[in-house]
Design a protein around this motif. Sequence first.
Motif, mmCIF file in Angstrom:
data_model
loop_
_atom_site.group_PDB
_atom_site.id
_atom_site.type_symbol
_atom_site.label_atom_id
_atom_site.label_comp_id
_atom_site.label_asym_id
_atom_site.label_seq_id
_atom_site.Cartn_x
_atom_site.Cartn_y
_atom_site.Cartn_z
ATOM 1 N N HIS A 55 31.999 32.025 36.318
ATOM 2 C CA HIS A 55 30.732 31.299 36.417
ATOM 3 C C HIS A 55 30.796 30.021 35.582
ATOM 4 O O HIS A 55 30.730 30.067 34.358
ATOM 5 N N HIS A 56 30.927 28.879 36.246
ATOM 6 C CA HIS A 56 30.989 27.595 35.546
ATOM 7 C C HIS A 56 29.591 27.075 35.228
ATOM 8 O O HIS A 56 29.372 26.432 34.219
ATOM 9 N N SER A 57 28.669 27.327 36.129
ATOM 10 C CA SER A 57 27.265 26.960 35.929
ATOM 11 C C SER A 57 26.448 27.854 36.849
ATOM 12 O O SER A 57 26.992 28.687 37.576
ATOM 13 N N ILE A 58 25.160 27.664 36.844
ATOM 14 C CA ILE A 58 24.285 28.529 37.640
ATOM 15 C C ILE A 58 24.570 28.435 39.144
ATOM 16 O O ILE A 58 24.401 29.392 39.874
ATOM 17 N N ASP A 59 25.072 27.293 39.587
ATOM 18 C CA ASP A 59 25.333 27.124 41.025
ATOM 19 C C ASP A 59 26.778 26.749 41.331
ATOM 20 O O ASP A 59 27.087 26.246 42.405
ATOM 21 N N ASN A 60 27.697 27.004 40.385
ATOM 22 C CA ASN A 60 29.098 26.668 40.595
ATOM 23 C C ASN A 60 29.969 27.777 40.018
ATOM 24 O O ASN A 60 29.895 28.071 38.826
ATOM 25 N N SER A 61 30.781 28.396 40.877
ATOM 26 C CA SER A 61 31.667 29.454 40.415
ATOM 27 C C SER A 61 32.983 29.411 41.186
ATOM 28 O O SER A 61 33.080 28.799 42.243
ATOM 29 N N THR A 62 33.975 30.070 40.619
ATOM 30 C CA THR A 62 35.286 30.190 41.237
ATOM 31 C C THR A 62 35.494 31.651 41.586
ATOM 32 O O THR A 62 35.377 32.521 40.717
ATOM 33 N N ASN A 63 35.807 31.912 42.855
ATOM 34 C CA ASN A 63 36.004 33.271 43.335
ATOM 35 C C ASN A 63 37.492 33.542 43.496
ATOM 36 O O ASN A 63 38.177 32.832 44.233
ATOM 37 N N LEU A 64 38.003 34.565 42.810
ATOM 38 C CA LEU A 64 39.429 34.859 42.799
ATOM 39 C C LEU A 64 39.698 36.295 43.216
ATOM 40 O O LEU A 64 39.005 37.209 42.778
ATOM 41 N N ASN A 65 40.711 36.493 44.032
ATOM 42 C CA ASN A 65 41.235 37.824 44.318
ATOM 43 C C ASN A 65 42.419 37.987 43.382
ATOM 44 O O ASN A 65 43.341 37.169 43.406
ATOM 45 N N ALA A 66 42.401 39.004 42.546
ATOM 46 C CA ALA A 66 43.428 39.146 41.513
ATOM 47 C C ALA A 66 43.891 40.593 41.405
ATOM 48 O O ALA A 66 43.331 41.492 42.043
ATOM 49 N N THR A 67 44.881 40.793 40.562
ATOM 50 C CA THR A 67 45.397 42.125 40.249
ATOM 51 C C THR A 67 45.457 42.254 38.735
ATOM 52 O O THR A 67 45.979 41.361 38.062
ATOM 53 N N ALA A 68 44.932 43.351 38.224
ATOM 54 C CA ALA A 68 45.015 43.610 36.784
ATOM 55 C C ALA A 68 46.461 43.973 36.452
ATOM 56 O O ALA A 68 47.019 44.902 37.032
ATOM 57 N N VAL A 69 47.078 43.213 35.550
ATOM 58 C CA VAL A 69 48.488 43.451 35.225
ATOM 59 C C VAL A 69 48.729 43.832 33.763
ATOM 60 O O VAL A 69 49.807 44.298 33.413
ATOM 61 N N ARG A 70 47.724 43.607 32.906
ATOM 62 C CA ARG A 70 47.910 43.918 31.491
ATOM 63 C C ARG A 70 46.563 44.225 30.859
ATOM 64 O O ARG A 70 45.571 43.562 31.125
ATOM 65 N N TYR A 71 46.552 45.240 30.004
ATOM 66 C CA TYR A 71 45.358 45.559 29.233
ATOM 67 C C TYR A 71 45.770 45.725 27.785
ATOM 68 O O TYR A 71 46.768 46.367 27.481
ATOM 69 N N LEU A 76 41.792 41.898 29.397
ATOM 70 C CA LEU A 76 42.601 42.120 30.592
ATOM 71 C C LEU A 76 43.337 40.855 31.017
ATOM 72 O O LEU A 76 42.729 39.789 31.110
ATOM 73 N N GLY A 77 44.614 40.998 31.318
ATOM 74 C CA GLY A 77 45.386 39.936 31.934
ATOM 75 C C GLY A 77 45.442 40.198 33.426
ATOM 76 O O GLY A 77 45.711 41.319 33.856
ATOM 77 N N MET A 78 45.169 39.175 34.218
ATOM 78 C CA MET A 78 45.145 39.346 35.663
ATOM 79 C C MET A 78 45.963 38.261 36.354
ATOM 80 O O MET A 78 45.954 37.118 35.930
ATOM 81 N N ARG A 79 46.662 38.663 37.402
ATOM 82 C CA ARG A 79 47.413 37.723 38.234
ATOM 83 C C ARG A 79 46.548 37.361 39.436
ATOM 84 O O ARG A 79 46.017 38.237 40.120
ATOM 85 N N ILE A 80 46.397 36.074 39.687
ATOM 86 C CA ILE A 80 45.617 35.607 40.835
ATOM 87 C C ILE A 80 46.486 35.691 42.079
ATOM 88 O O ILE A 80 47.597 35.166 42.108
ATOM 89 N N ASN A 81 45.963 36.344 43.111
ATOM 90 C CA ASN A 81 46.690 36.502 44.368
ATOM 91 C C ASN A 81 46.201 35.538 45.442
ATOM 92 O O ASN A 81 46.994 34.990 46.191
ATOM 93 N N ARG A 82 44.894 35.377 45.511
ATOM 94 C CA ARG A 82 44.308 34.526 46.552
ATOM 95 C C ARG A 82 42.999 33.925 46.033
ATOM 96 O O ARG A 82 42.348 34.478 45.168
ATOM 97 N N MET A 83 42.639 32.781 46.641
ATOM 98 C CA MET A 83 41.340 32.164 46.370
ATOM 99 C C MET A 83 41.024 31.238 47.531
ATOM 100 O O MET A 83 41.929 30.813 48.260
ATOM 101 N N ASP A 84 39.754 30.938 47.704
ATOM 102 C CA ASP A 84 39.390 29.997 48.766
ATOM 103 C C ASP A 84 39.750 28.585 48.333
ATOM 104 O O ASP A 84 40.041 28.316 47.172
ATOM 105 N N ILE A 85 39.748 27.678 49.286
ATOM 106 C CA ILE A 85 40.189 26.306 49.024
ATOM 107 C C ILE A 85 39.310 25.602 47.994
ATOM 108 O O ILE A 85 39.803 24.862 47.146
ATOM 109 N N HIS A 86 38.004 25.866 48.026
ATOM 110 C CA HIS A 86 37.100 25.238 47.050
ATOM 111 C C HIS A 86 37.413 25.711 45.628
ATOM 112 O O HIS A 86 37.397 24.912 44.691
ATOM 113 N N SER A 87 37.718 27.004 45.495
ATOM 114 C CA SER A 87 38.077 27.540 44.181
ATOM 115 C C SER A 87 39.399 26.967 43.706
ATOM 116 O O SER A 87 39.557 26.636 42.534
ATOM 117 N N LEU A 88 40.371 26.809 44.618
ATOM 118 C CA LEU A 88 41.655 26.227 44.251
ATOM 119 C C LEU A 88 41.489 24.782 43.772
ATOM 120 O O LEU A 88 42.049 24.396 42.749
#
Length: 118
Positions: A55-71, A76-88
Amino acid sequence: MERRVFTRVPLSEWATVSYENQVFGGLVENISLRGLFVQTNQELPLNIPVEVLVHHSIDNSTNLNATAVRYDKTGLGMRINRMDIHSLIHLRGLVEEQCKDPALVMQETKKMVGYMLA
């Protein structure tokens, strides 16, 4: 030994992590085009897919598909697998702004797109 291939930059923004029927929050400590670390005391099984909303602001966020790889005890450390073009595009700008090396960030962007298309 450092295994990171992508430039990590500090970030202090709230994120929500969703998996199965659970949702919890945490503070993003750092982020790259390929991963992020979220400060939280919530444990999460490793190697499972999660959805992360930064959540960057109330109307701006980045949506990520990730995998938890470390705790560890701090989060938590997570690897990003996919994201939409706007998030990228947003994430790329964020990294480039702090990295100050546009050529490096462009190389990393090409790598990330390659991972997303594989």
